[in-house]
Every structure is written in structure tokens, then in C-alpha cells.
Design a protein around this motif. Structure first.
Motif, PDB file in Angstrom:
ATOM      1  N   UNK A   1       0.836  -1.207   0.000  1.00  0.00           N
ATOM      2  CA  UNK A   1       0.000   0.000   0.000  1.00  0.00           C
ATOM      3  C   UNK A   1       0.870   1.256   0.000  1.00  0.00           C
ATOM      4  N   UNK A   2       1.909   1.247   0.844  1.00  0.00           N
ATOM      5  CA  UNK A   2       2.816   2.398   0.900  1.00  0.00           C
ATOM      6  C   UNK A   2       3.510   2.605  -0.444  1.00  0.00           C
ATOM      7  N   UNK A   3       3.859   1.505  -1.101  1.00  0.00           N
ATOM      8  CA  UNK A   3       4.507   1.598  -2.407  1.00  0.00           C
ATOM      9  C   UNK A   3       3.616   2.245  -3.450  1.00  0.00           C
ATOM     10  N   UNK A   4       2.325   1.892  -3.426  1.00  0.00           N
ATOM     11  CA  UNK A   4       1.374   2.486  -4.375  1.00  0.00           C
ATOM     12  C   UNK A   4       1.286   3.995  -4.161  1.00  0.00           C
ATOM     13  N   UNK A   5       1.145   4.379  -2.883  1.00  0.00           N
ATOM     14  CA  UNK A   5       0.978   5.801  -2.556  1.00  0.00           C
ATOM     15  C   UNK A   5       2.242   6.597  -2.871  1.00  0.00           C
ATOM     16  N   UNK A   6       3.392   6.114  -2.389  1.00  0.00           N
ATOM     17  CA  UNK A   6       4.631   6.876  -2.580  1.00  0.00           C
ATOM     18  C   UNK A   6       5.066   6.916  -4.041  1.00  0.00           C
ATOM     19  N   UNK A   7       4.820   5.837  -4.779  1.00  0.00           N
ATOM     20  CA  UNK A   7       5.157   5.843  -6.211  1.00  0.00           C
ATOM     21  C   UNK A   7       4.281   6.837  -6.958  1.00  0.00           C
ATOM     22  N   UNK A   8       3.013   6.902  -6.571  1.00  0.00           N
ATOM     23  CA  UNK A   8       2.119   7.872  -7.196  1.00  0.00           C
ATOM     24  C   UNK A   8       2.550   9.298  -6.913  1.00  0.00           C
ATOM     25  N   UNK A   9       2.913   9.552  -5.656  1.00  0.00           N
ATOM     26  CA  UNK A   9       3.362  10.891  -5.275  1.00  0.00           C
ATOM     27  C   UNK A   9       4.661  11.247  -5.999  1.00  0.00           C
ATOM     28  N   UNK A  10       5.611  10.295  -6.019  1.00  0.00           N
ATOM     29  CA  UNK A  10       6.893  10.541  -6.674  1.00  0.00           C
ATOM     30  C   UNK A  10       6.721  10.774  -8.175  1.00  0.00           C
ATOM     31  N   UNK A  11       5.823  10.011  -8.792  1.00  0.00           N
ATOM     32  CA  UNK A  11       5.579  10.182 -10.222  1.00  0.00           C
ATOM     33  C   UNK A  11       4.967  11.552 -10.505  1.00  0.00           C
ATOM     34  N   UNK A  12       4.021  11.925  -9.661  1.00  0.00           N
ATOM     35  CA  UNK A  12       3.406  13.235  -9.816  1.00  0.00           C
ATOM     36  C   UNK A  12       4.413  14.355  -9.632  1.00  0.00           C
ATOM     37  N   UNK A  13       5.280  14.190  -8.637  1.00  0.00           N
ATOM     38  CA  UNK A  13       6.314  15.200  -8.387  1.00  0.00           C
ATOM     39  C   UNK A  13       7.290  15.273  -9.558  1.00  0.00           C
ATOM     40  N   UNK A  14       7.648  14.104 -10.096  1.00  0.00           N
ATOM     41  CA  UNK A  14       8.555  14.078 -11.238  1.00  0.00           C
ATOM     42  C   UNK A  14       7.952  14.795 -12.438  1.00  0.00           C
ATOM     43  N   UNK A  15       6.652  14.556 -12.652  1.00  0.00           N
ATOM     44  CA  UNK A  15       5.965  15.246 -13.749  1.00  0.00           C
ATOM     45  C   UNK A  15       5.936  16.747 -13.493  1.00  0.00           C
ATOM     46  N   UNK A  16       5.725  17.118 -12.222  1.00  0.00           N
ATOM     47  CA  UNK A  16       5.705  18.533 -11.856  1.00  0.00           C
ATOM     48  C   UNK A  16       7.039  19.209 -12.106  1.00  0.00           C
ATOM     49  N   UNK A  17       8.106  18.503 -11.761  1.00  0.00           N
ATOM     50  CA  UNK A  17       9.449  19.052 -11.993  1.00  0.00           C
ATOM     51  C   UNK A  17       9.700  19.246 -13.484  1.00  0.00           C
TER      52      UNK A  17
ATOM     53  N   UNK B   1       8.569  14.514  -0.899  1.00  0.00           N
ATOM     54  CA  UNK B   1       9.196  13.630   0.076  1.00  0.00           C
ATOM     55  C   UNK B   1       8.494  13.692   1.414  1.00  0.00           C
ATOM     56  N   UNK B   2       8.128  14.898   1.846  1.00  0.00           N
ATOM     57  CA  UNK B   2       7.432  15.072   3.124  1.00  0.00           C
ATOM     58  C   UNK B   2       6.050  14.422   3.081  1.00  0.00           C
ATOM     59  N   UNK B   3       5.327  14.637   1.983  1.00  0.00           N
ATOM     60  CA  UNK B   3       3.990  14.053   1.844  1.00  0.00           C
ATOM     61  C   UNK B   3       4.066  12.526   1.814  1.00  0.00           C
ATOM     62  N   UNK B   4       5.062  11.990   1.116  1.00  0.00           N
ATOM     63  CA  UNK B   4       5.246  10.530   1.059  1.00  0.00           C
ATOM     64  C   UNK B   4       5.524   9.963   2.442  1.00  0.00           C
ATOM     65  N   UNK B   5       6.390  10.652   3.189  1.00  0.00           N
ATOM     66  CA  UNK B   5       6.734  10.183   4.523  1.00  0.00           C
ATOM     67  C   UNK B   5       5.540  10.177   5.458  1.00  0.00           C
ATOM     68  N   UNK B   6       4.781  11.262   5.458  1.00  0.00           N
ATOM     69  CA  UNK B   6       3.598  11.355   6.327  1.00  0.00           C
ATOM     70  C   UNK B   6       2.541  10.338   5.893  1.00  0.00           C
ATOM     71  N   UNK B   7       2.381  10.161   4.591  1.00  0.00           N
ATOM     72  CA  UNK B   7       1.402   9.193   4.080  1.00  0.00           C
ATOM     73  C   UNK B   7       1.750   7.779   4.530  1.00  0.00           C
ATOM     74  N   UNK B   8       3.035   7.438   4.453  1.00  0.00           N
ATOM     75  CA  UNK B   8       3.474   6.108   4.867  1.00  0.00           C
ATOM     76  C   UNK B   8       3.259   5.905   6.359  1.00  0.00           C
ATOM     77  N   UNK B   9       3.534   6.936   7.146  1.00  0.00           N
ATOM     78  CA  UNK B   9       3.297   6.883   8.593  1.00  0.00           C
ATOM     79  C   UNK B   9       1.819   6.655   8.879  1.00  0.00           C
ATOM     80  N   UNK B  10       0.946   7.352   8.156  1.00  0.00           N
ATOM     81  CA  UNK B  10      -0.492   7.204   8.350  1.00  0.00           C
ATOM     82  C   UNK B  10      -0.962   5.799   7.972  1.00  0.00           C
ATOM     83  N   UNK B  11      -0.404   5.266   6.879  1.00  0.00           N
ATOM     84  CA  UNK B  11      -0.750   3.905   6.458  1.00  0.00           C
ATOM     85  C   UNK B  11      -0.334   2.895   7.523  1.00  0.00           C
ATOM     86  N   UNK B  12       0.864   3.067   8.067  1.00  0.00           N
ATOM     87  CA  UNK B  12       1.361   2.167   9.103  1.00  0.00           C
ATOM     88  C   UNK B  12       0.491   2.229  10.357  1.00  0.00           C
ATOM     89  N   UNK B  13       0.149   3.439  10.757  1.00  0.00           N
ATOM     90  CA  UNK B  13      -0.696   3.622  11.947  1.00  0.00           C
ATOM     91  C   UNK B  13      -2.056   2.960  11.740  1.00  0.00           C
TER      92      UNK B  13
END
Length: 315
Positions: free
Chosen positions: A102-118, A146-158
Motif C-alpha cells: 500500500x505504501x509503495x502504491x501511494x509513494x510511487x504515485x506521489x513521486x511520479x506526480x512530483x517528477x511530472x511537476x518538476x 518527500x514530506x507528503x510521502x513520509x507522512x502518508x506512509x506513517x499514516x498507512x502504518x498507523x
């Protein structure tokens, strides 16, 4: 003590099986299979970003992120259990792999979006007379992601810990001791590691990009090879620095970090290096096959799977 599942040592949950041939096969399969999935997922994610259109690459990058993160969770969980001489139980294994997926899906989506944004921001600001504006914009997008990915992963874990009953819903997001101070630290860790990791990654990418640009201006094959090799050494070194920084921040601030030692650092750093190696292979294969020469594609959407692989919680 009688254990109901002891008839089948492959799925038996009792510690008496630790060190048995079945236990070794189980852990070896989880490690080998996990590394294979991690490598395959990373290659799929990075390879997908080299396509001509945007929608399909991002979709495949997310799929690759899920596969890669699940594989990493499998391998890391099994390696830790092997080192600690503990039983690899089905419930704990499924929990870690599930959270990792689940964390991989979320963080990959965020990273891909950020990459497109850059990519979009860089293109839009190409004509600016203030280079620092481009750099600041790229840093803001990368560090923010990176911050959003980290917080998202923390929320998923919790959420996962609460769903399986290890924590009450009223205690969701709180530290083990329930104190406001420690809870704040726990949520600060993913933000800090995300921002620092994104910043280090961007700095390494910028240095690598400057070096790779020399490939365009030289026709000497040996010079090209040296330049590419230097480029990839920088990227791999960046991954190692990011892993060490994450470890240091967690060790200093989080409850999870109290139980982390040099073995955890070695495992996560090893996976980071493997991830970078797979990225190098994916990008290099594409460049060589599509151009017939060694070159570097500097305008691709990068999915940084490796940065989020050590975030599955210890139960």
C-alpha cells in the motif's frame, strides 16, 4: 506448550522451529523472492517513465512501486528475522508486505506526480534569467513530495497497526507512551526524512546531470563510459547518504529508532544500493537500445522507490 500447526513446520508459528531446514528454506524464499520482486518492480517503474506518453508511464510506475515495495518489505522482514534468530510468522510477514504494498502504491504515485511537476516546471521556466528560481522550484516540489510521502506512509502504518488490533482507534497516531512531545517527534520524523531525502536526491541528480551533459559534447567512447560511470557512482552514493540520514533521524527522534542498530542501517543501505543499480540498468538499457550509444535521458519522470522501503513498522 502444544502448538496446533506444528505438524507443518513451514507454517508453524512456534519458535522451536527456528534454525530448522524448513525455517531456512522459508526465510531464503522470502529474501530471494522479495529481492526479485524489488528489482523487477524498480525496473518496471523506472522503465515505464521512459515512455512517450504520461498516463501509461505513471500507471506502470505505480504498479512497479507496489511490486517493488512489497518485495523490499518481504526481503527486509525475512533478513531481520534471520539475524535476530526469530520465527518468520505468517501474520507478521503478511502485515509487513501488505503495508509495504500500500505504501509503495501511494509513494510511487506521489513521486511520479512530483517528477511530472518538476518536468513541467523546468520546461515552463526555461527562459528565466534567474537560474535560482528553477532550482528553488524543483527543490520545493521534490522536498514537498518527500514530506507528503513520509507522512502518508506513517499514516498507512498507523492505520494498519490499528486495524489488526495492536492499537486502539482512540490512540491512532499517538506514540507508545501517549505523550504529546513524543507523538510530535514521531510525526516529525517522516517530514524531516522526506525533505532531507528529497533534497539530497535532487542535489545528487543535479550533479549527475551536469556530468552527463558532457556526453553530448564528446565523441570519444572511453570518455563517454567514464562519464556515465561517474554519473552512476554519484547517484548510488546519494542513495547511501539518504539511507544513512534516514537512519540517523529515526535513531535520534523516534521510538522505532531506539531498537535500530547498525544491522538495520546495513540492510536498508543494501536495498537502496540495489534499487539504484536496478534504476541504472533500466535507464541504460533504454538509452542503448533506443539510441545505439551511451547517453543519459535527463528529462524523465523518476520514481524514487528506494527512499520509502524502510518504513514498514516493527510490531
Amino acid at each position: 506448550i502444544t502448538y496446533k500447526l506444528c505438524e507443518n513446520k513451514f507454517i508453524c508459528s512456534c519458535p522451536c522451529n527456528v534454525g530448522s531446514i524448513e525455517d531456512k528454506i522459508q526465510k531464503a524464499a522470502a529474501i530471494a523472492g522479495g529481492i526479485g520482486l524489488f528489482a523487477g518492480g524498480t525496473i518496471l517503474a523506472i522503465g515505464a517513465t521512459l515512455g512517450a506518453t504520461l498516463a501509461a508511464p505513471i500507471t506502470l510506475a505505480i504498479v512497479g512501486g507496489a511490486i517493488g515495495s512489497a518485495g523490499a518489505s518481504s526481503a527486509i522482514h525475512a533478513i531481520k528475522k534471520a539475524i535476530q534468530k526469530e520465527k518468520l510468522t505468517i501474520n507478521d510477514y503478511a502485515f509487513d508486505v501488505g503495508v509495504g504494498t500500500v505504501a509503495g502504491i501511494v509513494t510511487a504515485g506521489i513521486a511520479s506526480g512530483a517528477g511530472a511537476g518538476v518536468t513541467v516546471a523546468t520546461t515552463a521556466l526555461q527562459g528565466t534569467t534567474v537560474p535560482s528560481v528553477v532550482t528553488a522550484t524543483k527543490w520545493g516540489i521534490t522536498a514537498g513530495a518527500g514530506a507528503v510521502s513520509g507522512v502518508s506512509t506513517k499514516a498507512i502504518s498507523e492505520t494498519a497497526i490499528t486495524v489488526v488490533g495492536d492499537k486502539d482507534w482512540k490512540d491512532w497516531g499517538k506514540s507508545k507512551d501517549g505523550s504529546t512531545k513524543q507523538t510530535l517527534k514521531e510525526w516529525t520524523v517522516p517530514v524531516v526524512t522526506g525533505v532531507i531525502g528529497g533534497s539530497i536526491g535532487m542535489a545528487g541528480q543535479n550533479i549527475a546531470t551536469k556530468i552527463s551533459e558532457k556526453i553530448i559534447t564528446t565523441t570519444n567512447a572511453e570518455a563517454q563510459v567514464v562519464t556515465v560511470a561517474t554519473n552512476e557512482v554519484i547517484k548510488t552514493s546519494t542513495a547511501v547518504v539518504k539511507s544513512g540520514t534516514n537512519f540517523g533521524v529515526k535513531k535520534a527522534l523516534s521510538e522505532e529508532g531506539e531498537n535500530m542498530d547498525i544491522k538495520d542501517l546495513a540492510i536498508n543501505t543494501g536495498m537502496a544500493i540495489l534499487g539504484e543499480t536496478c534504476k541504472i540498468g533500466a535507464v541504460s538499457s533504454n538509452n542503448i537500445s533506443s539510441r545505439g550509444t551511451i547517453s543519459v535521458n535527463n528529462n524523465v519522470i523518476k520514481t524514487d522507490i528506494a527512499s520509502g522501503l524502510d518504513k514498514s513498522p516493527d510490531r
